[in-house]
Motif scaffolding. Structure first.
Motif, PDB file in Angstrom:
ATOM      1  N   TYR A  41      -6.927 -58.033 -32.986  1.00 26.75           N
ATOM      2  CA  TYR A  41      -5.800 -57.576 -32.168  1.00 26.75           C
ATOM      3  C   TYR A  41      -6.173 -56.301 -31.418  1.00 26.75           C
ATOM      4  CZ  TYR A  41      -5.188 -54.727 -36.370  1.00 26.75           C
ATOM      5  OH  TYR A  41      -5.406 -53.890 -37.440  1.00 26.75           O
ATOM      6  N   VAL A  42      -5.688 -56.203 -30.186  1.00 28.07           N
ATOM      7  CA  VAL A  42      -5.931 -55.019 -29.367  1.00 28.07           C
ATOM      8  C   VAL A  42      -4.713 -54.762 -28.495  1.00 28.07           C
ATOM      9  CG1 VAL A  42      -8.447 -55.318 -29.273  1.00 28.07           C
ATOM     10  CG2 VAL A  42      -7.012 -56.384 -27.517  1.00 28.07           C
ATOM     11  N   TYR A  43      -4.557 -53.524 -28.116  1.00 26.73           N
ATOM     12  CA  TYR A  43      -3.549 -53.156 -27.115  1.00 26.73           C
ATOM     13  C   TYR A  43      -4.176 -53.299 -25.735  1.00 26.73           C
ATOM     14  CZ  TYR A  43      -0.441 -50.304 -24.259  1.00 26.73           C
ATOM     15  OH  TYR A  43       0.405 -49.873 -23.276  1.00 26.73           O
ATOM     16  N   VAL A  44      -3.444 -53.923 -24.819  1.00 19.33           N
ATOM     17  CA  VAL A  44      -3.945 -54.155 -23.464  1.00 19.33           C
ATOM     18  C   VAL A  44      -3.107 -53.329 -22.490  1.00 19.33           C
ATOM     19  CG1 VAL A  44      -4.450 -55.872 -21.703  1.00 19.33           C
ATOM     20  CG2 VAL A  44      -4.615 -56.491 -24.131  1.00 19.33           C
ATOM     21  N   PRO A  45      -3.688 -52.324 -21.832  1.00 15.84           N
ATOM     22  CA  PRO A  45      -2.940 -51.487 -20.894  1.00 15.84           C
ATOM     23  C   PRO A  45      -2.402 -52.301 -19.716  1.00 15.84           C
ATOM     24  CG  PRO A  45      -5.048 -50.484 -21.460  1.00 15.84           C
ATOM     25  CD  PRO A  45      -5.081 -51.893 -21.976  1.00 15.84           C
ATOM     26  N   TRP A 104      -4.563 -53.375 -16.501  1.00 14.71           N
ATOM     27  CA  TRP A 104      -5.519 -54.474 -16.633  1.00 14.71           C
ATOM     28  C   TRP A 104      -4.900 -55.809 -16.263  1.00 14.71           C
ATOM     29  CZ3 TRP A 104      -8.419 -53.776 -21.976  1.00 14.71           C
ATOM     30  CH2 TRP A 104      -9.028 -52.517 -22.003  1.00 14.71           C
ATOM     31  N   LEU A 105      -3.594 -55.928 -16.428  1.00 10.44           N
ATOM     32  CA  LEU A 105      -2.922 -57.216 -16.249  1.00 10.44           C
ATOM     33  C   LEU A 105      -2.032 -57.265 -15.014  1.00 10.44           C
ATOM     34  CD1 LEU A 105      -1.919 -57.977 -19.952  1.00 10.44           C
ATOM     35  CD2 LEU A 105      -3.942 -58.744 -18.707  1.00 10.44           C
ATOM     36  N   ALA A 106      -2.184 -56.305 -14.138  1.00  6.63           N
ATOM     37  CA  ALA A 106      -1.370 -56.308 -12.919  1.00  6.63           C
ATOM     38  C   ALA A 106      -1.691 -57.545 -12.078  1.00  6.63           C
ATOM     39  CB  ALA A 106      -1.629 -55.043 -12.118  1.00  6.63           C
ATOM     40  N   PRO A 107      -0.690 -58.181 -11.469  1.00 14.53           N
ATOM     41  CA  PRO A 107      -0.953 -59.325 -10.589  1.00 14.53           C
ATOM     42  C   PRO A 107      -1.891 -58.931  -9.455  1.00 14.53           C
ATOM     43  CG  PRO A 107       1.386 -59.156 -11.087  1.00 14.53           C
ATOM     44  CD  PRO A 107       0.751 -57.898 -11.610  1.00 14.53           C
ATOM     45  N   PRO A 108      -2.677 -59.871  -8.948  1.00 13.84           N
ATOM     46  CA  PRO A 108      -3.666 -59.552  -7.899  1.00 13.84           C
ATOM     47  C   PRO A 108      -3.072 -58.886  -6.667  1.00 13.84           C
ATOM     48  CG  PRO A 108      -4.064 -61.741  -8.784  1.00 13.84           C
ATOM     49  CD  PRO A 108      -2.752 -61.286  -9.359  1.00 13.84           C
ATOM     50  N   ASP A 109      -1.826 -59.209  -6.336  1.00 16.33           N
ATOM     51  CA  ASP A 109      -1.225 -58.674  -5.112  1.00 16.33           C
ATOM     52  C   ASP A 109      -0.253 -57.537  -5.382  1.00 16.33           C
ATOM     53  OD1 ASP A 109       0.597 -60.212  -6.444  1.00 16.33           O
ATOM     54  OD2 ASP A 109       1.313 -61.309  -4.671  1.00 16.33           O
ATOM     55  N   VAL A 163       2.111 -55.157 -16.718  1.00 18.62           N
ATOM     56  CA  VAL A 163       2.882 -55.082 -17.964  1.00 18.62           C
ATOM     57  C   VAL A 163       1.924 -55.059 -19.156  1.00 18.62           C
ATOM     58  CG1 VAL A 163       4.604 -56.226 -19.409  1.00 18.62           C
ATOM     59  CG2 VAL A 163       4.801 -56.339 -16.914  1.00 18.62           C
ATOM     60  N   PRO A 164       1.955 -54.016 -19.975  1.00 22.24           N
ATOM     61  CA  PRO A 164       1.068 -53.974 -21.145  1.00 22.24           C
ATOM     62  C   PRO A 164       1.461 -55.033 -22.170  1.00 22.24           C
ATOM     63  CG  PRO A 164       2.633 -52.153 -21.204  1.00 22.24           C
ATOM     64  CD  PRO A 164       2.811 -52.820 -19.869  1.00 22.24           C
ATOM     65  N   THR A 165       0.511 -55.401 -22.992  1.00 22.84           N
ATOM     66  CA  THR A 165       0.793 -56.416 -24.004  1.00 22.84           C
ATOM     67  C   THR A 165      -0.192 -56.267 -25.154  1.00 22.84           C
ATOM     68  OG1 THR A 165       1.224 -58.786 -24.325  1.00 22.84           O
ATOM     69  CG2 THR A 165      -0.735 -58.196 -23.058  1.00 22.84           C
ATOM     70  N   VAL A 167      -7.268 -61.573 -12.934  1.00 24.36           N
ATOM     71  CA  VAL A 167      -6.648 -60.734 -13.954  1.00 24.36           C
ATOM     72  C   VAL A 167      -7.417 -60.848 -15.270  1.00 24.36           C
ATOM     73  CG1 VAL A 167      -4.534 -60.348 -15.286  1.00 24.36           C
ATOM     74  CG2 VAL A 167      -4.393 -60.893 -12.852  1.00 24.36           C
ATOM     75  N   GLN A 168      -7.808 -62.065 -15.621  1.00 24.68           N
ATOM     76  CA  GLN A 168      -8.581 -62.240 -16.843  1.00 24.68           C
ATOM     77  C   GLN A 168      -9.913 -61.484 -16.759  1.00 24.68           C
ATOM     78  OE1 GLN A 168      -8.772 -66.036 -18.788  1.00 24.68           O
ATOM     79  NE2 GLN A 168      -7.104 -66.876 -17.574  1.00 24.68           N
ATOM     80  N   ASP A 169     -10.566 -61.543 -15.615  1.00 20.74           N
ATOM     81  CA  ASP A 169     -11.827 -60.822 -15.442  1.00 20.74           C
ATOM     82  C   ASP A 169     -11.625 -59.319 -15.620  1.00 20.74           C
ATOM     83  OD1 ASP A 169     -13.118 -63.200 -14.941  1.00 20.74           O
ATOM     84  OD2 ASP A 169     -13.138 -62.963 -12.762  1.00 20.74           O
ATOM     85  N   ARG A 170     -10.508 -58.818 -15.128  1.00 18.86           N
ATOM     86  CA  ARG A 170     -10.224 -57.385 -15.245  1.00 18.86           C
ATOM     87  C   ARG A 170     -10.034 -57.003 -16.715  1.00 18.86           C
ATOM     88  NH1 ARG A 170      -5.121 -56.595 -12.771  1.00 18.86           N
ATOM     89  NH2 ARG A 170      -6.076 -57.343 -10.836  1.00 18.86           N
ATOM     90  N   ALA A 171      -9.345 -57.870 -17.457  1.00 12.73           N
ATOM     91  CA  ALA A 171      -9.147 -57.602 -18.886  1.00 12.73           C
ATOM     92  C   ALA A 171     -10.466 -57.663 -19.645  1.00 12.73           C
ATOM     93  CB  ALA A 171      -8.147 -58.598 -19.463  1.00 12.73           C
TER      94      ALA A 171
END
Length: 215
Positions: free
Chosen positions: A81-85, A88-93, A100-102, A181-185
């Motif tokens: 488990y990890v916290y994701v800022p 990292w998950l912002a939509p491309p546009d 939204v963090p998750t 988005v996945q690549d950014r994460a």
């Protein structure tokens, strides 16, 4: 535990392989009327061929009356488990601050029928199975009823066979997100290098493409 289609295990082999390397969890037992549930942390050995997990607990443990009254239990394991800022998950546009963090995590919940084992010879056999799982290299004397060095300790424990009757498995690693988005994460996890980031990154890379990404 809610499981979206994109977070579900691909097949039994995926969660069984993961569980084979994660053998510490929490056993949840329904409490007696008017009492809260018992949640017991413990090591266990899962056997996919037998469809069961084996463990043991001290005889004075307060959960035994509740377990005997209702043997339907859940063995829960959570790790990687990890916290994701959010950025990292912002939509491309969208601006990065709109992300939204998750949490990313892997979780397996085994619904089991618990069988309490008090016979000394049967307890010894189950303990030897556990030791064989945790110490495949050996190094410890076998457990045998009424024999040194461990036989005298058997009276102080009770063994458990947890017969698996249902499984819920979840691998929450943004499988439904756009590839960008996945690549950014993935890049963020690699750069951060936290305690569980490498394991989370491996999950995300392994499961990539299993679900059509939302655009």
């Amino acid at each position: 535990m809610m499981i979206h289609p994109w977070d579900a295990a691909h097949d039994d082999a995926e969660w069984q392989q993961w569980l084979g390397a994660h053998d510490f969890g929490q056993l949840a037992v329904n409490g007696l009327p008017g009492e809260p549930p018992h949640v017991q942390p413990l090591h266990f050995a899962y056997d996919a061929e037998r469809g069961e997990a084996v463990t043991h607990l001290a005889r004075p443990n307060p959960l035994w009356p509740a377990l005997e009254a209702d043997p339907d239990v859940v063995l829960s394991v959570v790790d990687d488990y990890v916290y994701v800022p959010g950025p990292w998950l912002a939509p491309p546009d969208a601006p990065s601050e709109h992300g939204v963090p998750t949490s990313f995590y892997a979780a397996v919940q085994l619904r089991c029928r618990a069988h309490v084992v008090d016979d000394p010879a049967e307890k010894a056999a189950l303990l030897n199975r556990q030791v064989g799982h945790f110490q495949p290299e050996g190094g410890s004397a076998p457990v045998a009823a009424d024999e040194a060095p461990f036989g005298r300790f058997l009276a102080g424990i009770r063994a458990l066979r947890l017969e698996v009757v249902g499984v819920r498995a979840k691998f929450k690693y943004a499988g439904h997100k756009p590839q960008e988005v996945q690549d950014r994460a993935v890049a963020g996890l690699a750069a951060r290098g936290g305690a569980r980031d490498a394991a989370a990154r491996e999950h995300q890379l392994r499961r990539r493409g299993a679900w059509p990404a939302q655009r």
